[in-house]
Structure formats: C-alpha cells, structure tokens
Design an enzyme around this catalytic site. Structure first.
Site, PDB file in Angstrom:
ATOM      1  N   LYS A  62      44.503  39.085  27.174  1.00  0.00           N
ATOM      2  CA  LYS A  62      43.158  38.648  27.586  1.00  0.00           C
ATOM      3  C   LYS A  62      43.159  37.121  27.511  1.00  0.00           C
ATOM      4  CE  LYS A  62      38.353  40.055  26.878  1.00  0.00           C
ATOM      5  NZ  LYS A  62      37.995  40.233  28.277  1.00  0.00           N
TER       6      LYS A  62
HETATM    7  N1  PMP Z   1      39.586  44.547  32.436  1.00  0.00           N
HETATM    8  C1  PMP Z   1      39.210  43.258  32.358  1.00  0.00           C
HETATM    9  C2  PMP Z   1      39.757  42.284  33.335  1.00  0.00           C
HETATM   10  C3  PMP Z   1      38.302  42.851  31.357  1.00  0.00           C
HETATM   11  O1  PMP Z   1      37.924  41.575  31.274  1.00  0.00           O
HETATM   12  C4  PMP Z   1      37.784  43.797  30.456  1.00  0.00           C
HETATM   13  C5  PMP Z   1      36.796  43.386  29.417  1.00  0.00           C
HETATM   14  N2  PMP Z   1      37.435  42.943  28.254  1.00  0.00           N
HETATM   15  C6  PMP Z   1      38.220  45.135  30.573  1.00  0.00           C
HETATM   16  C7  PMP Z   1      39.119  45.466  31.567  1.00  0.00           C
HETATM   17  C8  PMP Z   1      37.742  46.178  29.629  1.00  0.00           C
HETATM   18  O2  PMP Z   1      38.290  45.964  28.354  1.00  0.00           O
HETATM   19  P1  PMP Z   1      37.552  46.432  27.025  1.00  0.00           P
HETATM   20  O3  PMP Z   1      37.200  47.872  27.240  1.00  0.00           O
HETATM   21  O4  PMP Z   1      38.568  46.255  25.970  1.00  0.00           O
HETATM   22  O5  PMP Z   1      36.348  45.588  26.865  1.00  0.00           O
END
Ligand code: PMP
Length: 299
Positions: A156
């Site tokens: 991320k």
């Molecule tokens: N894909 C992207 C590109 C994101 O930014 C997010 C948000 N963090 C997610 C998927 C979903 O991840 P999570 O369920 O861990 O929030």
C-alpha cells in the site's frame, strides 16, 4: 473538502502525541517529492458493547510493515506499540467511529538512495459511511492498474494512488459513482480503493492475487463465505464475463465496507440486491465490525 482536523486535533508523530496544527514535515522529503511512502487505512467502530474497537488492527499493522519492507523503507516499529498509540489517538480525540491513517514517510533526500531513517504519523478522523448505502453505478476505466513488474502491487504505497485518483476522477467526471480497473492482462483487478466480488448462482468470484492490493476486507469476506458455507473462488475474469454472468457485484474495503453495484457500464446487475447472497455478506460484515451476533437468513 472534508474537515480532517481542527485546532484541538491530536496526532501521533514519532513516539509523541502532538497537535495536528503544530506538527511539521520537511518540504524536502523523499516521500512528498516522489510519492515514496507507505500507509494504511483502518477503521474503528463503537461496538454493541459501547466500546471502541479497531477492526483487524494486527492485520493492518502487519501489512504496513510488509509494505515498508517491499519498498526498502526502514520500519523500526512494533505492531503492539502502534496499536496502543492508535487507541491513544482515538481517546485523545474522543473518537469511536473513525478512519485511521498511519503513514510511514521519509526525511529530506532528493536522490534515489535508500534512507536510513523513517518517520511515522497516525492520524484519525470521524467517519460515517464512505461510499454511502445506495447501489453504485460503475464504469470500466480506461486506466489500468499498474504493471506488477513496475510496482510492488501488494504494497500500500502512496505513489500507487496517483493511478487511483486519475481513474476515480475520470469515472466521476463521466457521471458514474466509481471506476473499475483492469489489470495489465485485461482481467478485472479492483476499484481505485477497494476490491471487487461478483455473484453468480449463489457463488462468489473475486480476482486472484497478483495484480491487486490483498485487501483485509477481501480476506474477511472470504472468511465469512467459509463460515456461512457460501462457495467462493479466486480467479481471473473479464469485464464481459461480469456483464454476462453477474447476478450481483460489490466493492469491499475498509472505508467502503461492502457496497453493492447497481450497474456496470450502464448494464444493470440481474438480481435485486436484497435477494442476493452478496447482501447477506454485507449484513454479516456490518455485524462483524460491530461485534454483533449474526444469523444468516436464507436467500
Ligand atoms: N484495493 C485498493 C487499491 C485499496 O486502496 C484498498 C483500500 N485499502 C483495497 C483494495 C481494500 O483493502 P482493505 O480491505 O484492506 O481496506
């Protein structure tokens, strides 16, 4: 623009709790100039017992560490220390239902060489529903997710979000609620800030890992499927397959939670949302974050 902080807001910065309005960053930083930083998006909820609980806090701080390591960003932090700091930020700001944003960033360095130190901040603000409760009109984006050979897509990383911002702004400018991005091979990948699932004959499908952020909500949805005996499969599929097959579809993410689609490129999803297995998943997810008991009604 939403209001993220005011004169009284406290944030965590490198081991200290400081006023947001007095905290400073270096304008010569490698993170600001190159988007070279990693972050998390976490939520806390006021649970049924009235307590404030951070949802999947260990998973989020472990992903933050993995993201930093993938990008060669120094990470001298321990999950428990950061979880404790996050609860303290929530307490000092009197927050229960909040969005929490840890960010690991780097000092002044205009070169591309590795930094030997990093900084960390944890910020939080009040959060209600992110994308809202209404069903979404989705547009297949002309922007693709970045090539996983060019970026560590499982991390991320701040810089990845330029792609997300471009795709989301484009979809909204064209009158849709959100974008759906393909991967570099032409298969469905994810939303700018969420993962996706579709439903066909009571079974769920979601893009396999490799070109997407491995979402913690995605993992939670799979967990719920296993618990409720709902078949679920991770595989690669195209937008056309979704349009032809899907009875329902949804995005899922920490901020978005589980949010259903009304249409994809103006093609309506086949089933009424309230009659889908996806809706059961949405209800189960809401119950889980609130630590409420959940009994699935048969669809
Ligand atoms: N894909 C992207 C590109 C994101 O930014 C997010 C948000 N963090 C997610 C998927 C979903 O991840 P999570 O369920 O861990 O929030």
């Amino acid at each position: 623009m939403a209001s993220y902080y005011n004169e009284d807001t406290i944030l965590y910065l490198n081991g200290e709790f400081v006023k947001a309005s007095e905290a400073k960053i270096d304008l010569f930083g490698q993170s600001l100039h190159y988007g070279y930083a990693v972050f998390e998006g976490i939520r806390s909820y006021r649970t049924v017992s009235g307590e404030t609980k951070i949802f999947k806090e260990v998973e989020h701080f472990e992903r933050l560490k993995k993201s930093a390591e993938a990008l060669n960003i120094p990470y001298p932090y321990f999950a428990q220390e950061l979880i404790d700091a996050t609860y303290e930020v929530l307490k000092r700001n009197n927050l229960q239902n909040a969005y929490i944003r840890p960010l690991v960033f780097l000092p002044a360095n205009m070169s591309f060489i590795q930094s030997t130190e990093s900084f960390i901040t944890i910020q939080a603000w009040e959060m209600g529903k992110f994308l809202g409760d209404k069903l979404l009109k989705i547009m297949t984006s002309s922007f693709e997710r970045p090539n996983p050979k060019a970026f560590k897509m499982e991390a991320k990383a701040s810089g990845h979000y330029v792609n997300s911002i471009m795709a989301s702004q484009d979809a909204k400018a064209k009158g849709y609620d959100e974008a759906l991005l393909n991967d570099v091979n032409g298969f469905v990948a994810e939303a700018p800030g969420a993962n996706m699932f579709y439903e066909k004959d009571g079974k769920l499908f979601t893009p396999a890992l490799g070109n997407i952020l491995p979402g913690i909500t995605r993992a939670t949805v799979i967990e719920i499927c296993h618990e409720l005996d709902i078949p679920v499969e991770e595989k690669f599929f195209t937008v056309d397959e979704v349009k032809q097959n899907a009875d329902a579809a949804f995005f899922c993410g920490t901020a978005a939670e589980v949010i259903g689609w009304e249409s994809l490129d103006d093609v309506k999803l086949k089933k009424d949302w309230n009659e889908t297995v996806s809706k059961v998943i949405q209800d189960a997810y809401k119950a889980r974050v609130m630590e409420k008991e959940f009994k699935a009604a048969l669809v």
